[in-house]
Design an enzyme around this catalytic site. Structure first.
Site, mmCIF file in Angstrom:
data_model
loop_
_atom_site.group_PDB
_atom_site.id
_atom_site.type_symbol
_atom_site.label_atom_id
_atom_site.label_comp_id
_atom_site.label_asym_id
_atom_site.label_seq_id
_atom_site.Cartn_x
_atom_site.Cartn_y
_atom_site.Cartn_z
ATOM 1 N N GLY A 196 -2.147 25.234 1.144
ATOM 2 C CA GLY A 196 -0.701 25.195 1.367
ATOM 3 C C GLY A 196 -0.338 24.274 2.523
ATOM 4 N N THR A 239 -13.310 -1.433 -5.869
ATOM 5 C CA THR A 239 -12.361 -0.386 -6.289
ATOM 6 C C THR A 239 -12.848 0.222 -7.612
ATOM 7 O OG1 THR A 239 -10.952 -1.861 -7.591
ATOM 8 C CG2 THR A 239 -10.427 -1.648 -5.242
ATOM 9 N N ARG A 253 -6.611 34.459 3.045
ATOM 10 C CA ARG A 253 -5.138 34.492 3.002
ATOM 11 C C ARG A 253 -4.659 35.558 2.021
ATOM 12 N NH1 ARG A 253 -0.097 33.641 4.591
ATOM 13 N NH2 ARG A 253 1.260 32.480 3.175
ATOM 14 N N GLU A 300 -15.942 -0.646 -1.233
ATOM 15 C CA GLU A 300 -17.226 -0.842 -1.952
ATOM 16 C C GLU A 300 -16.983 -1.100 -3.441
ATOM 17 O OE1 GLU A 300 -19.826 -0.749 0.255
ATOM 18 O OE2 GLU A 300 -21.194 -1.490 -1.287
ATOM 19 N N GLN A 348 -3.857 21.651 -1.697
ATOM 20 C CA GLN A 348 -2.917 22.518 -2.421
ATOM 21 C C GLN A 348 -3.212 23.995 -2.142
ATOM 22 O OE1 GLN A 348 -0.560 21.011 -4.285
ATOM 23 N NE2 GLN A 348 0.457 22.921 -4.741
HETATM 24 C C1 LIG Z 1 -10.745 2.765 4.137
HETATM 25 C C2 LIG Z 1 -11.134 1.358 3.778
HETATM 26 C C3 LIG Z 1 -12.276 0.812 4.361
HETATM 27 C C4 LIG Z 1 -12.651 -0.494 4.044
HETATM 28 N N1 LIG Z 1 -13.781 -0.996 4.617
HETATM 29 C C5 LIG Z 1 -14.141 -2.274 4.351
HETATM 30 C C6 LIG Z 1 -15.317 -2.856 4.960
HETATM 31 O O1 LIG Z 1 -16.023 -2.196 5.742
HETATM 32 N N2 LIG Z 1 -15.634 -4.138 4.663
HETATM 33 C C7 LIG Z 1 -14.878 -4.896 3.816
HETATM 34 O O2 LIG Z 1 -15.210 -6.049 3.583
HETATM 35 N N3 LIG Z 1 -13.787 -4.361 3.220
HETATM 36 C C8 LIG Z 1 -13.384 -3.084 3.466
HETATM 37 N N4 LIG Z 1 -12.271 -2.556 2.870
HETATM 38 C C9 LIG Z 1 -11.474 -3.415 1.987
HETATM 39 C C10 LIG Z 1 -11.732 -3.103 0.532
HETATM 40 O O3 LIG Z 1 -12.998 -3.548 0.115
HETATM 41 C C11 LIG Z 1 -10.594 -3.731 -0.290
HETATM 42 O O4 LIG Z 1 -9.386 -3.058 0.072
HETATM 43 C C12 LIG Z 1 -10.842 -3.601 -1.775
HETATM 44 O O5 LIG Z 1 -11.891 -4.445 -2.193
HETATM 45 C C13 LIG Z 1 -9.606 -3.957 -2.589
HETATM 46 O O6 LIG Z 1 -9.129 -5.211 -2.192
HETATM 47 P P1 LIG Z 1 -7.593 -5.378 -1.832
HETATM 48 O O7 LIG Z 1 -7.206 -4.323 -0.853
HETATM 49 O O8 LIG Z 1 -7.399 -6.809 -1.454
HETATM 50 O O9 LIG Z 1 -6.825 -5.045 -3.184
HETATM 51 P P2 LIG Z 1 -6.520 -6.062 -4.395
HETATM 52 O O10 LIG Z 1 -7.719 -6.897 -4.731
HETATM 53 O O11 LIG Z 1 -5.232 -6.758 -4.085
HETATM 54 O O12 LIG Z 1 -6.295 -5.024 -5.553
HETATM 55 C C14 LIG Z 1 -5.163 -4.145 -5.585
HETATM 56 C C15 LIG Z 1 -5.333 -3.147 -6.735
HETATM 57 O O13 LIG Z 1 -5.399 -3.889 -7.969
HETATM 58 C C16 LIG Z 1 -6.566 -3.496 -8.676
HETATM 59 N N5 LIG Z 1 -7.147 -4.636 -9.392
HETATM 60 C C17 LIG Z 1 -7.477 -5.837 -8.885
HETATM 61 N N6 LIG Z 1 -8.029 -6.607 -9.849
HETATM 62 C C18 LIG Z 1 -8.055 -5.864 -10.980
HETATM 63 C C19 LIG Z 1 -8.473 -6.107 -12.319
HETATM 64 N N7 LIG Z 1 -9.034 -7.262 -12.683
HETATM 65 N N8 LIG Z 1 -8.332 -5.115 -13.216
HETATM 66 C C20 LIG Z 1 -7.786 -3.927 -12.861
HETATM 67 N N9 LIG Z 1 -7.349 -3.641 -11.610
HETATM 68 C C21 LIG Z 1 -7.478 -4.596 -10.692
HETATM 69 C C22 LIG Z 1 -7.560 -3.027 -7.607
HETATM 70 O O14 LIG Z 1 -8.490 -2.158 -8.174
HETATM 71 C C23 LIG Z 1 -6.630 -2.334 -6.628
HETATM 72 O O15 LIG Z 1 -6.386 -1.018 -7.061
HETATM 73 C C24 LIG Z 1 -11.877 -1.257 3.150
HETATM 74 C C25 LIG Z 1 -10.735 -0.687 2.543
HETATM 75 C C26 LIG Z 1 -10.376 0.607 2.853
HETATM 76 C C27 LIG Z 1 -9.155 1.216 2.194
#
Ligand SMILES: Cc1cc2nc3c(=O)[nH]c(=O)nc-3n(C[C@H](O)[C@H](O)[C@H](O)COP(=O)(O)OP(=O)(O)OC[C@H]3O[C@@H](n4cnc5c(N)ncnc54)[C@H](O)[C@@H]3O)c2cc1C
Length: 155
Positions: free
Chosen positions: A112, A138, A41, A136, A109
């Site tokens: 663009g 968070t 670019r 797996e 970024q």
């Molecule tokens: C693209 C994608 C693929 C997925 N694939 C699978 C799969 O194949 N199999 C499966 O079983 N699940 C899967 N999931 C689900 C995933 O494992 C959950 O979304 C994840 O464990 C978080 O749970 P939740 O979404 O209920 O968030 P919540 O548990 O509600 O948490 C919300 C936020 O709060 C934070 N939080 C929670 N507790 C605490 C704490 N004690 N201290 C600090 N922060 C905290 C979390 O880190 C998160 O950022 C997938 C999710 C995504 C986005």
């Protein structure tokens, strides 16, 4: 810890190393797409890659890729040696997915508007990286795991 719980823990650790390896791939793809784009670019009288600010971004992206790859290799080597991987696999998954997110965001970024659109696939890297920060375990939960392992190490 019971044998079943220990096997489950190890299985989770192995899964986290696989996620880390995938994140290294996401980050590398983002770096390559960005490097190719800024080389082609032209703006301000030459390729964007001649701009120091752009080069600094590329260098930082390369550093993220290298660091994520290194920590993932450390975790994989510990697994191959049959060592405990609870802490190192969490560190690898957390580090590599955060690196993938930063590199993919910078790749969008640097491309663009075309990076933001669906035409290049770079925006997908950003979504994939964000997913890896969430599934797996968070990355917040990996902080808790690592702290537990650090404190357990004092026993
Ligand atoms: C693209 C994608 C693929 C997925 N694939 C699978 C799969 O194949 N199999 C499966 O079983 N699940 C899967 N999931 C689900 C995933 O494992 C959950 O979304 C994840 O464990 C978080 O749970 P939740 O979404 O209920 O968030 P919540 O548990 O509600 O948490 C919300 C936020 O709060 C934070 N939080 C929670 N507790 C605490 C704490 N004690 N201290 C600090 N922060 C905290 C979390 O880190 C998160 O950022 C997938 C999710 C995504 C986005």
């Amino acid at each position: 810890m019971s044998g079943r719980r220990a096997r489950l823990r190890r299985c989770r650790g192995e899964g986290r190393i696989s996620i880390a390896a995938g994140c290294v791939g996401i980050a590398r793809a983002g770096l390559e797409a960005a490097a190719r784009s800024v080389s082609q670019r032209k703006a301000f009288g030459g390729p964007l890659s001649e701009q120091q600010g752009v080069r600094f971004m590329l260098a930082e992206m390369a550093r993220e890729v290298a660091a994520a790859r290194a920590v993932t290799r450390v975790a994989a080597a510990a697994k191959d040696r049959g060592e405990s991987i609870a802490e190192v696999s969490s560190i690898a998954k957390w580090t590599a997915s955060d690196a993938a997110m930063r590199v993919a965001t910078d790749a969008v970024q640097l491309l663009g508007a075309t990076g933001y659109s669906r035409e290049t696939g770079v925006e997908r890297l950003m979504r994939d990286a964000k997913g890896a920060q969430i599934y797996e375990g968070t990355n917040q939960i990996h902080r808790l795991i690592v702290a537990d392992e650090v404190l357990r190490g004092l026993d």
